[in-house]
Scaffold this motif. Structure first.
Motif, PDB file in Angstrom:
ATOM      1  N   LEU A  42       0.739  -1.447   0.238  1.00  0.00           N
ATOM      2  CA  LEU A  42      -0.190  -0.028  -0.070  1.00  0.00           C
ATOM      3  C   LEU A  42       0.659   1.074   0.184  1.00  0.00           C
ATOM      4  CD1 LEU A  42      -2.567  -1.993   0.605  1.00  0.00           C
ATOM      5  CD2 LEU A  42      -3.432  -0.005   2.382  1.00  0.00           C
ATOM      6  N   ASP A  43       1.993   0.993   0.903  1.00  0.00           N
ATOM      7  CA  ASP A  43       2.805   2.461   1.267  1.00  0.00           C
ATOM      8  C   ASP A  43       3.304   2.764  -0.815  1.00  0.00           C
ATOM      9  OD1 ASP A  43       3.272   3.997   3.567  1.00  0.00           O
ATOM     10  OD2 ASP A  43       5.123   4.013   2.243  1.00  0.00           O
ATOM     11  N   GLU A  44       3.783   1.771  -0.662  1.00  0.00           N
ATOM     12  CA  GLU A  44       4.908   2.191  -2.893  1.00  0.00           C
ATOM     13  C   GLU A  44       3.685   2.651  -3.530  1.00  0.00           C
ATOM     14  OE1 GLU A  44       6.202  -1.873  -4.050  1.00  0.00           O
ATOM     15  OE2 GLU A  44       5.846  -0.964  -6.220  1.00  0.00           O
ATOM     16  N   GLN A  45       1.817   1.872  -3.002  1.00  0.00           N
ATOM     17  CA  GLN A  45       1.104   2.531  -4.162  1.00  0.00           C
ATOM     18  C   GLN A  45       1.143   4.019  -4.021  1.00  0.00           C
ATOM     19  OE1 GLN A  45       0.035   1.132  -6.974  1.00  0.00           O
ATOM     20  NE2 GLN A  45      -1.080   3.146  -7.312  1.00  0.00           N
ATOM     21  N   LEU A  46       0.713   4.081  -2.848  1.00  0.00           N
ATOM     22  CA  LEU A  46       0.148   5.568  -2.212  1.00  0.00           C
ATOM     23  C   LEU A  46       1.845   6.479  -2.115  1.00  0.00           C
ATOM     24  CD1 LEU A  46      -1.786   4.511   0.413  1.00  0.00           C
ATOM     25  CD2 LEU A  46      -2.933   5.647  -1.529  1.00  0.00           C
ATOM     26  N   HIS A  47       2.711   6.067  -3.331  1.00  0.00           N
ATOM     27  CA  HIS A  47       3.599   7.047  -2.619  1.00  0.00           C
ATOM     28  C   HIS A  47       3.834   7.569  -4.675  1.00  0.00           C
ATOM     29  CE1 HIS A  47       7.864   9.046  -3.494  1.00  0.00           C
ATOM     30  NE2 HIS A  47       8.013   8.148  -4.184  1.00  0.00           N
ATOM     31  N   LYS A  48       2.689   6.895  -5.286  1.00  0.00           N
ATOM     32  CA  LYS A  48       3.159   7.486  -6.661  1.00  0.00           C
ATOM     33  C   LYS A  48       1.081   8.322  -7.027  1.00  0.00           C
ATOM     34  CE  LYS A  48       3.830   2.879  -7.613  1.00  0.00           C
ATOM     35  NZ  LYS A  48       4.122   1.541  -8.929  1.00  0.00           N
ATOM     36  N   THR A  49       0.221   7.518  -5.716  1.00  0.00           N
ATOM     37  CA  THR A  49      -1.471   8.278  -6.424  1.00  0.00           C
ATOM     38  C   THR A  49      -1.931   7.978  -5.494  1.00  0.00           C
ATOM     39  OG1 THR A  49      -2.206   5.564  -6.626  1.00  0.00           O
ATOM     40  CG2 THR A  49      -1.160   6.537  -8.322  1.00  0.00           C
ATOM     41  N   HIS A  50      -2.682   9.053  -5.156  1.00  0.00           N
ATOM     42  CA  HIS A  50      -3.419  10.125  -3.777  1.00  0.00           C
ATOM     43  C   HIS A  50      -3.904   8.550  -3.014  1.00  0.00           C
ATOM     44  CE1 HIS A  50      -2.780  13.951  -3.154  1.00  0.00           C
ATOM     45  NE2 HIS A  50      -1.636  13.439  -3.264  1.00  0.00           N
ATOM     46  N   LEU A  55       3.052   1.789  12.616  1.00  0.00           N
ATOM     47  CA  LEU A  55       2.420   2.474  11.431  1.00  0.00           C
ATOM     48  C   LEU A  55       3.740   3.410  11.162  1.00  0.00           C
ATOM     49  CD1 LEU A  55      -1.088   2.667  11.382  1.00  0.00           C
ATOM     50  CD2 LEU A  55       0.125   1.083   9.790  1.00  0.00           C
ATOM     51  N   ALA A  56       4.534   3.608  12.380  1.00  0.00           N
ATOM     52  CA  ALA A  56       5.464   4.052  11.987  1.00  0.00           C
ATOM     53  C   ALA A  56       6.390   4.310  10.852  1.00  0.00           C
ATOM     54  CB  ALA A  56       6.556   4.702  13.416  1.00  0.00           C
ATOM     55  N   PRO A  57       6.977   3.144   9.845  1.00  0.00           N
ATOM     56  CA  PRO A  57       6.989   3.726   8.718  1.00  0.00           C
ATOM     57  C   PRO A  57       6.774   4.116   7.575  1.00  0.00           C
ATOM     58  CG  PRO A  57       7.774   0.929   9.801  1.00  0.00           C
ATOM     59  CD  PRO A  57       6.964   2.077  10.611  1.00  0.00           C
ATOM     60  N   ASN A  78       3.496   7.546   3.690  1.00  0.00           N
ATOM     61  CA  ASN A  78       2.270   7.491   2.783  1.00  0.00           C
ATOM     62  C   ASN A  78       0.741   6.691   2.864  1.00  0.00           C
ATOM     63  OD1 ASN A  78       4.260   8.388   0.066  1.00  0.00           O
ATOM     64  ND2 ASN A  78       5.013   6.552   0.589  1.00  0.00           N
ATOM     65  N   ILE A  79       1.225   5.973   3.680  1.00  0.00           N
ATOM     66  CA  ILE A  79      -0.311   5.407   4.496  1.00  0.00           C
ATOM     67  C   ILE A  79      -0.820   6.779   5.096  1.00  0.00           C
ATOM     68  CG2 ILE A  79      -1.114   3.959   6.144  1.00  0.00           C
ATOM     69  CD1 ILE A  79       0.342   1.559   4.573  1.00  0.00           C
ATOM     70  N   GLN A  80       0.165   7.433   6.152  1.00  0.00           N
ATOM     71  CA  GLN A  80       0.171   7.876   7.120  1.00  0.00           C
ATOM     72  C   GLN A  80      -0.408   9.263   6.615  1.00  0.00           C
ATOM     73  OE1 GLN A  80       3.138   8.537  10.062  1.00  0.00           O
ATOM     74  NE2 GLN A  80       3.501   6.751  10.275  1.00  0.00           N
ATOM     75  N   TRP A 124      -2.401   8.994   3.445  1.00  0.00           N
ATOM     76  CA  TRP A 124      -4.078   8.646   2.561  1.00  0.00           C
ATOM     77  C   TRP A 124      -5.033   8.909   3.932  1.00  0.00           C
ATOM     78  CZ3 TRP A 124      -4.573   3.583   4.139  1.00  0.00           C
ATOM     79  CH2 TRP A 124      -6.388   2.863   3.072  1.00  0.00           C
ATOM     80  N   PHE A 125      -4.231   8.984   5.473  1.00  0.00           N
ATOM     81  CA  PHE A 125      -5.368   8.078   6.617  1.00  0.00           C
ATOM     82  C   PHE A 125      -6.097   9.786   7.151  1.00  0.00           C
ATOM     83  CE2 PHE A 125      -2.813   5.000   9.769  1.00  0.00           C
ATOM     84  CZ  PHE A 125      -3.577   4.168   8.779  1.00  0.00           C
ATOM     85  N   GLU A 126      -5.151  10.733   6.877  1.00  0.00           N
ATOM     86  CA  GLU A 126      -5.642  12.038   6.833  1.00  0.00           C
ATOM     87  C   GLU A 126      -6.613  12.501   5.526  1.00  0.00           C
ATOM     88  OE1 GLU A 126      -1.716  14.409   6.742  1.00  0.00           O
ATOM     89  OE2 GLU A 126      -1.353  13.319   8.010  1.00  0.00           O
ATOM     90  N   ARG A 127      -6.448  12.120   4.749  1.00  0.00           N
ATOM     91  CA  ARG A 127      -6.923  12.731   3.070  1.00  0.00           C
ATOM     92  C   ARG A 127      -8.507  11.612   3.287  1.00  0.00           C
ATOM     93  NH1 ARG A 127      -1.856  11.513  -0.194  1.00  0.00           N
ATOM     94  NH2 ARG A 127      -2.213   9.796   0.155  1.00  0.00           N
ATOM     95  N   LEU A 128      -8.265  10.283   3.527  1.00  0.00           N
ATOM     96  CA  LEU A 128     -10.032   9.622   3.780  1.00  0.00           C
ATOM     97  C   LEU A 128     -10.968  10.607   5.032  1.00  0.00           C
ATOM     98  CD1 LEU A 128     -10.249   6.328   2.954  1.00  0.00           C
ATOM     99  CD2 LEU A 128     -11.525   6.745   5.130  1.00  0.00           C
ATOM    100  N   GLU A 129      -9.116  10.647   5.903  1.00  0.00           N
ATOM    101  CA  GLU A 129     -10.783  10.955   7.071  1.00  0.00           C
ATOM    102  C   GLU A 129     -11.553  12.330   7.039  1.00  0.00           C
ATOM    103  OE1 GLU A 129      -7.532  10.257  10.113  1.00  0.00           O
ATOM    104  OE2 GLU A 129      -7.777   8.159   9.499  1.00  0.00           O
ATOM    105  N   ALA A 130     -10.767  13.226   6.225  1.00  0.00           N
ATOM    106  CA  ALA A 130     -10.811  14.430   5.289  1.00  0.00           C
ATOM    107  C   ALA A 130     -12.357  14.552   4.732  1.00  0.00           C
ATOM    108  CB  ALA A 130     -10.115  15.593   5.141  1.00  0.00           C
ATOM    109  N   LEU A 131     -12.914  13.533   4.390  1.00  0.00           N
ATOM    110  CA  LEU A 131     -13.946  12.992   3.410  1.00  0.00           C
ATOM    111  C   LEU A 131     -15.055  13.405   4.569  1.00  0.00           C
ATOM    112  CD1 LEU A 131     -12.964  10.135   1.119  1.00  0.00           C
ATOM    113  CD2 LEU A 131     -12.946  12.769   0.941  1.00  0.00           C
ATOM    114  N   PRO A 132     -16.151  14.376   3.277  1.00  0.00           N
ATOM    115  CA  PRO A 132     -17.063  14.358   4.284  1.00  0.00           C
ATOM    116  C   PRO A 132     -17.921  12.837   4.673  1.00  0.00           C
ATOM    117  CG  PRO A 132     -16.706  15.966   1.659  1.00  0.00           C
ATOM    118  CD  PRO A 132     -16.144  14.628   2.132  1.00  0.00           C
TER     119      PRO A 132
END
Lengths: 199, 199
Positions: free
Chosen positions: A137-145, A173-175, A178-180, A182-190
């Motif tokens: 996941l971290d590798e993918q989320l480095h490439k796309t949001h 989850l510290a390392p 990109n996943i972190q 992604w959490f922020e983006r997802l948790e900001a969705l209405p």
């Protein structure tokens, strides 16, 4: 009228509660107590022969399996972005739903079940499978949001719950920066609500 | 131009070969020898970070995971029946693809890997999970001719290979008469080829 056979602490149930929240759909929760064997009664097995939660009842239609429920709700939604009608995006979504069903389920969720619910299992091995999922996941989320590209889809919803609570299974989850993010983006969705608030 | 990274004896690769046959699509096979570690090279991992077959290359598009490849090919096909645009049928398809990825993969396919490839594993436990999959399918196929209803879909393709070779894992198919009739129906479809013929 939608009814959801649900268990508070189940990440698979939370996937469905998350999407129902994003789609702003009302539903009634029917709590299933696995410790009491509610899921092994003949009436429950008639709904879902697998004996698992979640199960969605939409009027007279019965759907079991969290991935199937996500596809059903997202296909029926007016907002098509959760499961767009494009072969490549759909393939990406199914790809990440498969990771949710394999490495995440048999790694992160299984490690959490050992630590939190005393399930038997080889914890270091489960954590190792879980870290493989996090690396993917971290590798993918480095490439796309988002997992399937530029927009959030049910792929993100399918992966989020057990990744979010990976630390319940003793996996840091510290390392995974990109996943972190992604959490922020997802948790900001209405419509987003944390697991405990939907329980 | 379609190219498929493939392994002859892999049921997951056979799923893709089956659908390519039903859709009458030409493709080139690129054999991957897992015993030689072809799937752990950096060039292969760049295509599929999971290090698994099958991988489909469609012109410049790379898709890994057999379920994702099935959804991709069926969504692009002129013949829509393999993955119809109906929320309920799609949910049923995803439901059975989940059974293919869980009980069938971790039961039937895993028992076969122990017996055929000397993989380590608790054979009686894997066979027990496998029998749970067979019971689920047999019950559904008592009610409907195909897993997702009245027509064949990619759900049938996703479940067929490891169910068809369940006996490789020491699991008798004799008790499952509805499954046997489903084999006959599927094997009578135009474009069907047995596993060995596609290898």
């Amino acid at each position: 009228m939608k009814r959801l056979y649900d268990m508070d602490l189940s990440g698979n149930c939370y996937k469905v509660r998350l999407l129902l929240g994003f789609l702003d759909l009302a539903y009634e929760k029917l709590p299933v107590d696995l410790t009491r064997g509610d899921n092994r009664t003949s009436s429950f097995l008639a709904l879902n022969p697998r004996g698992e939660v979640p199960v969605l009842i939409d009027n007279d239609t019965v759907i079991w399996d969290s991935s199937a429920i996500l596809v059903y709700l997202a296909t029926n939604a007016a907002d098509k972005r959760w499961y767009p009608d494009d072969a490549l995006i759909r393939a990406r979504i199914v790809q990440w739903m498969a990771v949710a069903g394999h490495e995440i389920q048999y790694g992160l969720a299984a490690a959490r079940a050992v630590k939190l619910f005393g399930r038997t299992g080889d914890l270091p091995q489960l954590q190792e499978i879980g870290r493989r999922a996090l690396a993917l996941l971290d590798e993918q989320l480095h490439k796309t949001h988002w997992l399937a590209g530029t927009d959030p889809t049910i792929a993100d919803i399918a992966c989020y719950p057990y990744v979010r609570c990976a630390e319940d299974g003793g996996i840091s989850l510290a390392p995974y920066t990109n996943i972190q993010h992604w959490f922020e983006r997802l948790e900001a969705l209405p419509g987003y609500r944390p697991m405990a608030d939907t329980a």
